[in-house]
Design a protein around this motif. Structure first.
Motif, PDB file in Angstrom:
ATOM      1  N   ILE A  78       0.949  -1.178   0.129  1.00 15.53           N
ATOM      2  CA  ILE A  78       0.033   0.033  -0.010  1.00 15.53           C
ATOM      3  C   ILE A  78       1.108   1.128  -0.057  1.00 15.53           C
ATOM      4  N   LYS A  79       0.493   2.094  -0.828  1.00 14.38           N
ATOM      5  CA  LYS A  79       1.458   3.498  -0.721  1.00 14.38           C
ATOM      6  C   LYS A  79       1.119   4.327   0.447  1.00 14.38           C
ATOM      7  N   MET A  80       1.972   4.653   1.067  1.00 13.49           N
ATOM      8  CA  MET A  80       1.898   5.467   2.574  1.00 13.49           C
ATOM      9  C   MET A  80       2.703   6.612   2.094  1.00 13.49           C
ATOM     10  N   ALA A  81       2.260   7.581   2.927  1.00 11.80           N
ATOM     11  CA  ALA A  81       2.955   9.113   3.093  1.00 11.80           C
ATOM     12  C   ALA A  81       4.129   8.734   3.897  1.00 11.80           C
ATOM     13  N   PRO A  82       5.497   9.545   3.572  1.00 13.94           N
ATOM     14  CA  PRO A  82       6.650   9.055   4.178  1.00 13.94           C
ATOM     15  C   PRO A  82       6.630   9.044   5.778  1.00 13.94           C
ATOM     16  N   LYS A  83       5.661   9.939   6.328  1.00 16.52           N
ATOM     17  CA  LYS A  83       5.594   9.768   7.803  1.00 16.52           C
ATOM     18  C   LYS A  83       4.922   8.601   8.089  1.00 16.52           C
ATOM     19  N   ASP A  84       3.814   8.263   7.566  1.00 17.06           N
ATOM     20  CA  ASP A  84       2.914   6.976   7.894  1.00 17.06           C
ATOM     21  C   ASP A  84       3.990   5.600   7.576  1.00 17.06           C
ATOM     22  N   LYS A  85       4.570   5.571   6.455  1.00 16.42           N
ATOM     23  CA  LYS A  85       5.787   4.509   6.338  1.00 16.42           C
ATOM     24  C   LYS A  85       6.595   4.327   7.187  1.00 16.42           C
ATOM     25  N   GLU A  86       7.180   5.613   7.649  1.00 17.75           N
ATOM     26  CA  GLU A  86       8.141   5.495   8.771  1.00 17.75           C
ATOM     27  C   GLU A  86       7.587   4.667  10.123  1.00 17.75           C
ATOM     28  N   LEU A  87       6.222   5.196  10.693  1.00 15.97           N
ATOM     29  CA  LEU A  87       5.613   4.649  11.840  1.00 15.97           C
ATOM     30  C   LEU A  87       5.177   3.432  11.344  1.00 15.97           C
ATOM     31  N   TYR A  88       4.812   3.003  10.446  1.00 14.50           N
ATOM     32  CA  TYR A  88       4.545   1.296  10.098  1.00 14.50           C
ATOM     33  C   TYR A  88       5.646   0.485  10.053  1.00 14.50           C
ATOM     34  N   GLU A  89       6.787   0.958   9.649  1.00 16.21           N
ATOM     35  CA  GLU A  89       8.166   0.211   9.550  1.00 16.21           C
ATOM     36  C   GLU A  89       8.684   0.008  10.999  1.00 16.21           C
ATOM     37  N   THR A  90       8.714   1.111  11.784  1.00 11.37           N
ATOM     38  CA  THR A  90       9.420   1.224  13.003  1.00 11.37           C
ATOM     39  C   THR A  90       8.470   0.695  14.192  1.00 11.37           C
ATOM     40  N   LEU A  91       7.162   1.043  14.365  1.00  5.77           N
ATOM     41  CA  LEU A  91       6.304   0.951  15.463  1.00  5.77           C
ATOM     42  C   LEU A  91       5.214  -0.211  15.118  1.00  5.77           C
ATOM     43  N   PHE A  92       4.684  -0.119  14.150  1.00  4.14           N
ATOM     44  CA  PHE A  92       3.450  -0.856  13.855  1.00  4.14           C
ATOM     45  C   PHE A  92       3.874  -1.933  12.843  1.00  4.14           C
ATOM     46  N   LYS A  93       4.862  -2.410  12.855  1.00  5.61           N
ATOM     47  CA  LYS A  93       5.444  -3.456  11.882  1.00  5.61           C
ATOM     48  C   LYS A  93       4.815  -4.876  12.209  1.00  5.61           C
ATOM     49  N   ASP A  94       4.066  -5.065  13.391  1.00  6.38           N
ATOM     50  CA  ASP A  94       3.532  -6.355  13.604  1.00  6.38           C
ATOM     51  C   ASP A  94       2.021  -6.334  12.879  1.00  6.38           C
ATOM     52  N   LEU A  95       1.491  -5.205  12.530  1.00  4.14           N
ATOM     53  CA  LEU A  95       0.373  -5.174  11.578  1.00  4.14           C
ATOM     54  C   LEU A  95       0.413  -5.216  10.128  1.00  4.14           C
ATOM     55  N   SER A  96      -0.770  -5.507   9.540  1.00  3.59           N
ATOM     56  CA  SER A  96      -0.505  -5.716   7.887  1.00  3.59           C
ATOM     57  C   SER A  96      -0.797  -4.184   7.454  1.00  3.59           C
ATOM     58  N   PRO A  97      -0.438  -4.109   6.132  1.00  5.99           N
ATOM     59  CA  PRO A  97      -0.305  -2.412   5.725  1.00  5.99           C
ATOM     60  C   PRO A  97      -1.912  -2.173   5.827  1.00  5.99           C
ATOM     61  N   VAL A  98      -2.646  -3.013   5.580  1.00 10.62           N
ATOM     62  CA  VAL A  98      -4.103  -2.499   5.561  1.00 10.62           C
ATOM     63  C   VAL A  98      -4.810  -2.216   6.824  1.00 10.62           C
ATOM     64  N   GLU A  99      -4.196  -3.213   7.881  1.00  9.61           N
ATOM     65  CA  GLU A  99      -4.575  -2.770   9.253  1.00  9.61           C
ATOM     66  C   GLU A  99      -4.053  -1.506   9.852  1.00  9.61           C
ATOM     67  N   TYR A 100      -2.851  -1.005   9.492  1.00 11.39           N
ATOM     68  CA  TYR A 100      -2.281   0.230   9.666  1.00 11.39           C
ATOM     69  C   TYR A 100      -3.121   1.350   9.075  1.00 11.39           C
ATOM     70  N   LEU A 101      -3.508   0.772   7.767  1.00 12.07           N
ATOM     71  CA  LEU A 101      -4.215   1.944   7.319  1.00 12.07           C
ATOM     72  C   LEU A 101      -5.558   2.235   8.047  1.00 12.07           C
ATOM     73  N   LYS A 102      -6.006   1.226   8.498  1.00 10.95           N
ATOM     74  CA  LYS A 102      -7.474   1.328   9.192  1.00 10.95           C
ATOM     75  C   LYS A 102      -7.353   2.112  10.496  1.00 10.95           C
ATOM     76  N   ILE A 103      -6.167   2.105  11.166  1.00 10.74           N
ATOM     77  CA  ILE A 103      -5.881   2.970  12.281  1.00 10.74           C
ATOM     78  C   ILE A 103      -5.537   4.335  12.019  1.00 10.74           C
ATOM     79  N   SER A 104      -4.910   4.406  11.115  1.00  8.54           N
ATOM     80  CA  SER A 104      -4.486   5.665  10.668  1.00  8.54           C
ATOM     81  C   SER A 104      -5.431   6.775  10.007  1.00  8.54           C
ATOM     82  N   LYS A 105      -6.230   5.925   9.620  1.00 10.30           N
ATOM     83  CA  LYS A 105      -7.451   6.618   9.139  1.00 10.30           C
ATOM     84  C   LYS A 105      -8.343   7.587  10.159  1.00 10.30           C
TER      85      LYS A 105
END
Length: 214
Positions: A78-105
């Motif tokens: 999933i294409k993410m904004a740079p800040k979201d990508k950084e948070l996903y890769e460092t803090l929320f890596k146990d989530l799937s990309p779609v799951e992270y998208l759900k909480i960020s929305k």
């Protein structure tokens, strides 16, 4: 006869093996294979095919295929904004990309200025806040007890316990944060149990880390 017995052993052996598999994708693939052998066994071994067993194995295969499709969908890039990508890769890596998208929305980006009080001791806490960059001082009864930095949550204890704040949090250096409204976020987590346990684990780990430093 030996051939058909082998099919039976394979079916039950795969079912037993599935109990050892931890990865959910492989578990479902093994279950599909076991059901397929089970269908073959129940068709060839009895004098007449056991259609009830064959039918239910077919249903199990269909359910597993559906859930595999869901897993593949949720893990798609999933294409993410740079800040979201950084948070996903460092803090929320146990989530799937779609799951992270759900909480960020359901969250909003907000900048808190130096000196701003974002949580007051003994007051109810309406938000859960994640510091993206900046620092926040934590004070209890007016005495500074900790400093929160990038990647740490503010208001996590109140989020977990649903009680008033046990400390006051004041921004030390301008802080850019991701902010969730507690009620809205909890409603989302209740609808997604896997998300709930992952977020709860993140918040609990921060509390444990904070306690060990005291």
């Amino acid at each position: 006869m030996e051939y058909t017995n082998l099919i039976g052993h394979l079916a039950f052996g795969l079912i037993a093996f599935s109990f050892l598999v931890k990865d959910i994708m492989w578990l479902r693939l093994v279950s599909i294979l076991a059901s397929a052998f089970g269908m073959a066994y129940n068709y060839f071994i009895p004098a007449d095919p056991m259609w009830i067993a064959i039918g239910w194995n077919g249903i199990f295969i269909a359910l597993n295929v559906y859930h595999i499709a869901v897993i593949i969908y949720e893990k798609r890039p999933i294409k993410m904004a740079p800040k979201d990508k950084e948070l996903y890769e460092t803090l929320f890596k146990d989530l799937s990309p779609v799951e992270y998208l759900k909480i960020s929305k359901v969250a909003q980006w907000r900048v808190f200025k130096s000196g701003e009080t974002i949580i007051r001791q003994t007051h109810l806490v309406p938000d859960l806040i994640l510091i993206y960059n900046g620092t926040v001082d934590v004070a209890v009864d007016g005495a500074r007890v900790a400093e929160l930095k990038d990647g740490q949550f503010v208001g996590e204890m109140s989020f977990l316990t649903e009680k008033s704040a046990t400390a006051t949090c004041i921004v030390k250096h301008d802080a850019e944060c991701l902010v969730w409204k507690q009620k809205e976020f909890k409603d989302l987590l209740k609808r997604n149990p896997s998300l709930y346990y992952t977020i709860q684990s993140l918040l609990s780990n921060q509390l444990v880390s904070y306690s060990n430093k005291k």
